[in-house]
Design a protein around this motif. Structure first.
Motif, PDB file in Angstrom:
ATOM      1  N   GLN A   1     -12.320   2.332   5.750  1.00  0.00           N
ATOM      2  CA  GLN A   1     -11.629   1.127   5.277  1.00  0.00           C
ATOM      3  C   GLN A   1     -11.852   0.925   3.794  1.00  0.00           C
ATOM      4  OE1 GLN A   1     -13.145  -2.495   7.080  1.00  0.00           O
ATOM      5  NE2 GLN A   1     -15.202  -1.666   7.199  1.00  0.00           N
ATOM      6  N   ILE A   2     -11.041   0.050   3.231  1.00  0.00           N
ATOM      7  CA  ILE A   2     -11.211  -0.341   1.833  1.00  0.00           C
ATOM      8  C   ILE A   2     -12.179  -1.519   1.814  1.00  0.00           C
ATOM      9  CG2 ILE A   2     -10.101  -1.299  -0.208  1.00  0.00           C
ATOM     10  CD1 ILE A   2      -7.541   0.114   0.611  1.00  0.00           C
TER      11      ILE A   2
ATOM     12  N   LEU B   1     -13.670  -4.836   0.752  1.00  0.00           N
ATOM     13  CA  LEU B   1     -13.125  -5.996   0.044  1.00  0.00           C
ATOM     14  C   LEU B   1     -14.140  -7.129   0.066  1.00  0.00           C
ATOM     15  CD1 LEU B   1      -9.560  -5.666   1.497  1.00  0.00           C
ATOM     16  CD2 LEU B   1     -10.120  -5.597  -0.923  1.00  0.00           C
TER      17      LEU B   1
ATOM     18  N   VAL C   1      -6.386  -2.526  -4.944  1.00  0.00           N
ATOM     19  CA  VAL C   1      -7.487  -1.701  -4.455  1.00  0.00           C
ATOM     20  C   VAL C   1      -6.918  -0.403  -3.901  1.00  0.00           C
ATOM     21  CG1 VAL C   1      -8.986  -3.663  -3.954  1.00  0.00           C
ATOM     22  CG2 VAL C   1      -7.430  -2.833  -2.188  1.00  0.00           C
ATOM     23  N   ARG C   2      -7.789   0.611  -3.770  1.00  0.00           N
ATOM     24  CA  ARG C   2      -7.335   1.880  -3.206  1.00  0.00           C
ATOM     25  C   ARG C   2      -8.507   2.653  -2.627  1.00  0.00           C
ATOM     26  NH1 ARG C   2      -5.176   6.025  -7.378  1.00  0.00           N
ATOM     27  NH2 ARG C   2      -6.021   7.521  -5.949  1.00  0.00           N
ATOM     28  N   ARG C   3      -8.165   3.558  -1.720  1.00  0.00           N
ATOM     29  CA  ARG C   3      -9.162   4.462  -1.154  1.00  0.00           C
ATOM     30  C   ARG C   3      -8.461   5.707  -0.639  1.00  0.00           C
ATOM     31  NH1 ARG C   3     -13.512   4.046   3.698  1.00  0.00           N
ATOM     32  NH2 ARG C   3     -14.262   6.172   3.404  1.00  0.00           N
TER      33      ARG C   3
ATOM     34  N   THR D   1      -4.182   8.440   0.794  1.00  0.00           N
ATOM     35  CA  THR D   1      -4.636   7.408  -0.135  1.00  0.00           C
ATOM     36  C   THR D   1      -3.907   6.118   0.184  1.00  0.00           C
ATOM     37  OG1 THR D   1      -5.064   9.010  -1.888  1.00  0.00           O
ATOM     38  CG2 THR D   1      -4.775   6.715  -2.562  1.00  0.00           C
TER      39      THR D   1
ATOM     40  N   ARG E   1      -3.223   2.321  -1.189  1.00  0.00           N
ATOM     41  CA  ARG E   1      -3.288   1.404  -2.326  1.00  0.00           C
ATOM     42  C   ARG E   1      -2.819   0.059  -1.820  1.00  0.00           C
ATOM     43  NH1 ARG E   1      -1.028   6.161  -4.215  1.00  0.00           N
ATOM     44  NH2 ARG E   1      -2.281   7.190  -5.806  1.00  0.00           N
TER      45      ARG E   1
ATOM     46  N   ALA F   1       0.810  -1.202   0.000  1.00  0.00           N
ATOM     47  CA  ALA F   1       0.000   0.000   0.000  1.00  0.00           C
ATOM     48  C   ALA F   1       0.843   1.250   0.000  1.00  0.00           C
ATOM     49  CB  ALA F   1      -0.907  -0.008   1.226  1.00  0.00           C
TER      50      ALA F   1
END
Length: 161
Positions: free
Chosen positions: A121-122, A124, A134-136, A85, A87, A16
């Protein structure tokens, strides 16, 4: 910029990058290839295993109400008021259906501001899936007092890298 690099194997392989503001220096750089990779992480479960690009942290939970997680504090002075961010590259095996939408595989930031706690949270999926990126992005308030990164499984069984 916050750069967070880590790999979690079996329950989660996470690579990430946390990016904040216009800074370019890493805020957290977790390298699981080092012998003491878990020394600053708190929590139960997890072991270092061979993963996609080196050594990864594997988290596994058995039983539908099981927990397996690792957490690490983030430097609030460097991220407060910033856009962060994350990742991640994640892989899962046999992750059961969570009882609530917020349970399951965790790539989550826990922040405290006064008496308020936020859990961005991301999201999933459950089940089995191969490596997926994935990312947020998360906007943090200037007055946060704590920030903790949490990786793991919550109230589900399965594995995550």
């Amino acid at each position: 910029m916050i750069r967070y690099c880590l790999a979690i194997s079996s329950v989660m392989l996470l690579q990430a990058s946390w990016c904040a503001g216009s800074e370019n220096s890493p805020v957290l750089d977790a390298d699981f290839n080092k012998p003491d990779a878990l020394s600053k992480w708190r929590g139960s479960g997890g072991k270092l295993v061979k993963g996609l690009n080196g050594t990864c942290l594997l988290l596994e939970a058995t039983g539908k109400s099981a927990y397996s997680k690792r957490t690490i504090d983030l430097p609030v002075d460097r991220i407060a008021g910033k856009l962060i961010t994350v990742r991640a590259t994640v892989k899962a095996a046999d992750v059961s259906k969570p009882p609530k939408p917020w349970n399951g595989i965790k790539v989550m930031l826990v922040t405290k501001t006064g008496s308020d706690i936020a859990y961005p949270q991301i999201p999933l999926p459950q089940g089995t899936f191969d490596w997926v990126k994935v990312r947020r992005s998360i906007r943090l308030t200037k007055d946060i007092s704590t920030a903790t990164l949490q990786l793991g499984l919550e109230q589900v069984s399965g594995k995550v890298w």
